[in-house]
Design an enzyme around this catalytic site. Structure first.
Site, PDB file in Angstrom:
ATOM      1  N   ARG A   1      41.311  39.900  33.672  1.00 44.27           N
ATOM      2  CA  ARG A   1      40.030  39.244  33.444  1.00 44.27           C
ATOM      3  C   ARG A   1      39.372  39.877  32.232  1.00 44.27           C
ATOM      4  O   ARG A   1      39.227  41.085  32.166  1.00 44.27           O
ATOM      5  CB  ARG A   1      39.141  39.431  34.684  1.00 44.27           C
ATOM      6  CG  ARG A   1      39.509  38.540  35.865  1.00 44.27           C
ATOM      7  CD  ARG A   1      39.019  37.121  35.658  1.00 44.27           C
ATOM      8  NE  ARG A   1      37.604  37.140  35.320  1.00 44.27           N
ATOM      9  CZ  ARG A   1      36.624  37.338  36.202  1.00 44.27           C
ATOM     10  NH1 ARG A   1      36.906  37.468  37.470  1.00 44.27           N
ATOM     11  NH2 ARG A   1      35.365  37.367  35.816  1.00 44.27           N
TER      12      ARG A   1
ATOM     13  N   LYS B   1      44.592  41.535  43.166  1.00 43.14           N
ATOM     14  CA  LYS B   1      43.524  41.584  42.158  1.00 43.14           C
ATOM     15  C   LYS B   1      42.851  42.935  42.323  1.00 43.14           C
ATOM     16  O   LYS B   1      42.448  43.293  43.434  1.00 43.14           O
ATOM     17  CB  LYS B   1      42.538  40.449  42.431  1.00 43.14           C
ATOM     18  CG  LYS B   1      41.228  40.515  41.653  1.00 43.14           C
ATOM     19  CD  LYS B   1      40.403  39.248  41.942  1.00 43.14           C
ATOM     20  CE  LYS B   1      39.004  39.321  41.335  1.00 43.14           C
ATOM     21  NZ  LYS B   1      38.250  38.058  41.584  1.00 43.14           N
TER      22      LYS B   1
ATOM     23  N   ASP C   1      39.725  37.223  48.360  1.00 46.00           N
ATOM     24  CA  ASP C   1      38.949  38.039  47.419  1.00 46.00           C
ATOM     25  C   ASP C   1      38.207  39.089  48.251  1.00 46.00           C
ATOM     26  O   ASP C   1      38.657  39.465  49.343  1.00 46.00           O
ATOM     27  CB  ASP C   1      38.025  37.152  46.573  1.00 46.00           C
ATOM     28  CG  ASP C   1      37.680  37.796  45.238  1.00 46.00           C
ATOM     29  OD1 ASP C   1      36.771  38.641  45.211  1.00 46.00           O
ATOM     30  OD2 ASP C   1      38.322  37.474  44.225  1.00 46.00           O
ATOM     31  N   ASP C   2      37.101  39.572  47.759  1.00 47.60           N
ATOM     32  CA  ASP C   2      36.370  40.651  48.432  1.00 47.60           C
ATOM     33  C   ASP C   2      35.952  40.232  49.850  1.00 47.60           C
ATOM     34  O   ASP C   2      35.906  39.049  50.166  1.00 47.60           O
ATOM     35  CB  ASP C   2      35.123  40.993  47.594  1.00 47.60           C
ATOM     36  CG  ASP C   2      34.603  42.396  47.870  1.00 47.60           C
ATOM     37  OD1 ASP C   2      35.096  43.060  48.801  1.00 47.60           O
ATOM     38  OD2 ASP C   2      33.687  42.825  47.130  1.00 47.60           O
TER      39      ASP C   2
ATOM     40  N   ASP D   1      39.681  44.845  41.258  1.00 45.32           N
ATOM     41  CA  ASP D   1      38.352  44.729  40.660  1.00 45.32           C
ATOM     42  C   ASP D   1      37.911  46.095  40.137  1.00 45.32           C
ATOM     43  O   ASP D   1      38.600  47.098  40.339  1.00 45.32           O
ATOM     44  CB  ASP D   1      37.377  44.189  41.716  1.00 45.32           C
ATOM     45  CG  ASP D   1      36.291  43.322  41.110  1.00 45.32           C
ATOM     46  OD1 ASP D   1      36.005  43.473  39.904  1.00 45.32           O
ATOM     47  OD2 ASP D   1      35.711  42.501  41.846  1.00 45.32           O
TER      48      ASP D   1
ATOM     49  N   ASP E   1      32.319  36.368  35.469  1.00 49.28           N
ATOM     50  CA  ASP E   1      32.704  35.449  36.541  1.00 49.28           C
ATOM     51  C   ASP E   1      32.254  34.029  36.216  1.00 49.28           C
ATOM     52  O   ASP E   1      31.165  33.816  35.694  1.00 49.28           O
ATOM     53  CB  ASP E   1      32.004  35.826  37.858  1.00 49.28           C
ATOM     54  CG  ASP E   1      32.644  37.029  38.532  1.00 49.28           C
ATOM     55  OD1 ASP E   1      33.511  37.686  37.916  1.00 49.28           O
ATOM     56  OD2 ASP E   1      32.260  37.307  39.681  1.00 49.28           O
TER      57      ASP E   1
END
Ligand code: NAG
Ligand code: NAG
Ligand code: NAG
Ligand code: NAG
Length: 411
Positions: A222, A163, A87-88, A165, A226
């Site tokens: 999404r 992903k 992820d990030d 974002d 979260d």
């Protein structure tokens, strides 16, 4: 790129009339025919970049390789989990001299391509994170203005899933920009599963969500906040899905799935029964099963939840239908039903939101299961046959405190 938007009844009617044509899929990259399964750094490891202080838990190639090892060796891969996702916070603070994204040199000293190779050597797939806007949510370089370059860079590294974002971005550009990124991924020639944070923010800007459009360009998306490792947040996400089910159910299908966010089964923020209920719900929702946990020291009861092949089979059912909330007993027990691909087979989740065990009495007809005779019931959490139940008679079912009963049903 036409999206299949027929009800099953209509499809069946057309089939019987001989008017049936092959289902034209959503995003045409051949991926996510069933909800993707894997692991993701975020909720457990977040943006820990301090490898001096936390060598075992910082976002690094070591962490990713250790998780790939656990997935390959501890039964997760055999159960269907395949994507190992960053992820990030993986990247350097700056792009390189050719404007390409680059891994943080201290935390990913072997380079991103080597990490991809390692993950592939374990028979798994490599997932990465990027951001649509100018900066990621944690302040690393975003992809705005670099969609084609970043898609190509990821393809060069052997990335299998991305992903995207939506921090630091202009929401009015999404309907043009997310498709641009989908085209950029497609143009690399490498099939890359595309997870979009596209619908999520639209309502906050008073904009309508068009899932037909989104499903043309994204494999998963999404649509809500979260998750954190808290029962109340699991319920909040479930309630969003219940409230919006008439829109979300038709949006789900092979190649294109709603994403209620990660699985937080693994650490200790949920009790074992809560973790079980969370897993049962994500399975009946046909949600991606992306674990956010520490596979190096996960407890055995939580590992067993994640490796329950009968529950996974409901999630991975080839029809890809999202379950429906069909009945509620006061504010305590919710009943969800999902149609499975074998004729007349159904999965059912009794979700007990309440902190004490609940017993409900109902007939299967009340769930909309109308077989004239009855059904065989199997408890797929405990792997035990419950037996035959008449459709019209009422029977009692007991559900653990803040937990679930999950069954597979056939005539
Ligand atoms: C790119 O899109 C075309 C047309 O939709 C599709 O046939 C092809 O499989 C896609 N390729 C990749 C790598 O996603
Ligand atoms: C967002 O993009 C729109 C065009 O889609 C533009 O008119 C607007 O000025 C942009 N807003 C900001 C804050 O950049
Ligand atoms: C939603 O997107 C689809 C596909 O692009 C389009 O055909 C349809 O008109 C859109 N619906 C609305 C209400 O804008
Ligand atoms: C697992 O190990 C990590 C790293 O040492 C530690 O931070 C974490 O608390 C452990 N978790 C459990 C559930 O024991």
């Amino acid at each position: 790129m036409v999206v299949f938007r027929m009800s099953l009844k209509l499809a069946l009617a057309l089939f019987l009339l001989g008017a049936f044509y092959p289902i034209l899929e959503a995003l045409d990259n051949g991926l996510a025919r069933t909800p993707p399964m894997g692991w993701l750094t975020w909720e457990r490891f977040r943006c820990d970049t301090n490898c001096k202080k936390n060598p075992k838990n910082c976002i690094s190639e070591n962490l990713m390789m250790e998780m790939a090892d656990r997935m390959a060796e501890d039964g997760y891969k055999d159960a269907g989990y395949e994507y190992v996702n960053l992820d990030d916070c993986w990247s350097a603070k700056e792009r390189d001299a050719q404007e390409r994204l680059q891994g943080d040199p201290e935390r990913f000293p072997s380079g991103m391509k080597a990490l991809g190779n390692y993950i592939h050597s374990r028979g798994l797939k490599f997932g990465i994170y990027a951001d649509y806007g100018t900066k990621t949510c944690s302040g690393f370089p975003g992809s705005w203005g670099h969609f084609e370059l970043d898609a190509q860079t990821f393809a060069d590294w052997g990335v299998d899933m991305m992903k995207l974002d939506s921090c630091s971005s202009n929401v009015t550009t999404y309907s043009k920009g997310y498709p641009e990124m989908a085209h950029a991924l497609n143009a690399t020639g490498r099939p890359i599963l595309f997870n979009c944070k596209w619908p999520f923010v639209l309502p906050h800007y008073g904009m309508k969500i068009n899932y037909t459009l989104i499903a043309e360009y994204c494999n998963t998306w999404r649509n809500f906040w979260d998750i954190r490792e808290k029962w109340s947040l699991v319920l909040m996400i479930v309630d969003y899905y219940a409230l919006n089910q008439d829109v979300l159910i038709p949006a789900s299908g092979p190649g294109h799935f709603n994403d209620p966010d990660m699985l937080v089964v693994g650490d200790n923020g949920l009790t074992v029964d809560q973790a079980q209920a969370h897993f049962a719900m994500w399975s009946i929702l046909a949600a991606p099963l992306l674990m956010a946990n520490d596979l190096r020291n996960i407890s055995i009861p939580r590992r067993n939840i994640l490796l329950n092949k009968e529950v996974i089979a409901v999630n991975q059912d080839p029809l890809g239908i999202m379950g429906r909330l069909v009945l509620q007993f006061s504010d305590r027990v919710n009943l969800w039903v999902k149609q499975l691909s074998k004729p007349q087979e159904w999965a059912v989740v009794f979700l007990n939101r309440y902190p004490s065990p609940q017993t409900v009495s109902l007939s299967l007809q009340q769930l909309g299961l109308k077989s004239l005779s009855g059904y065989n019931l199997r408890d797929i959490i405990t792997h035990s046959d419950i037996g035959y139940r008449d459709s019209s008679k009422k029977y009692k079912y007991t559900i653990p405190a803040t937990g679930a009963l999950m069954m597979r049903i056939h005539p």
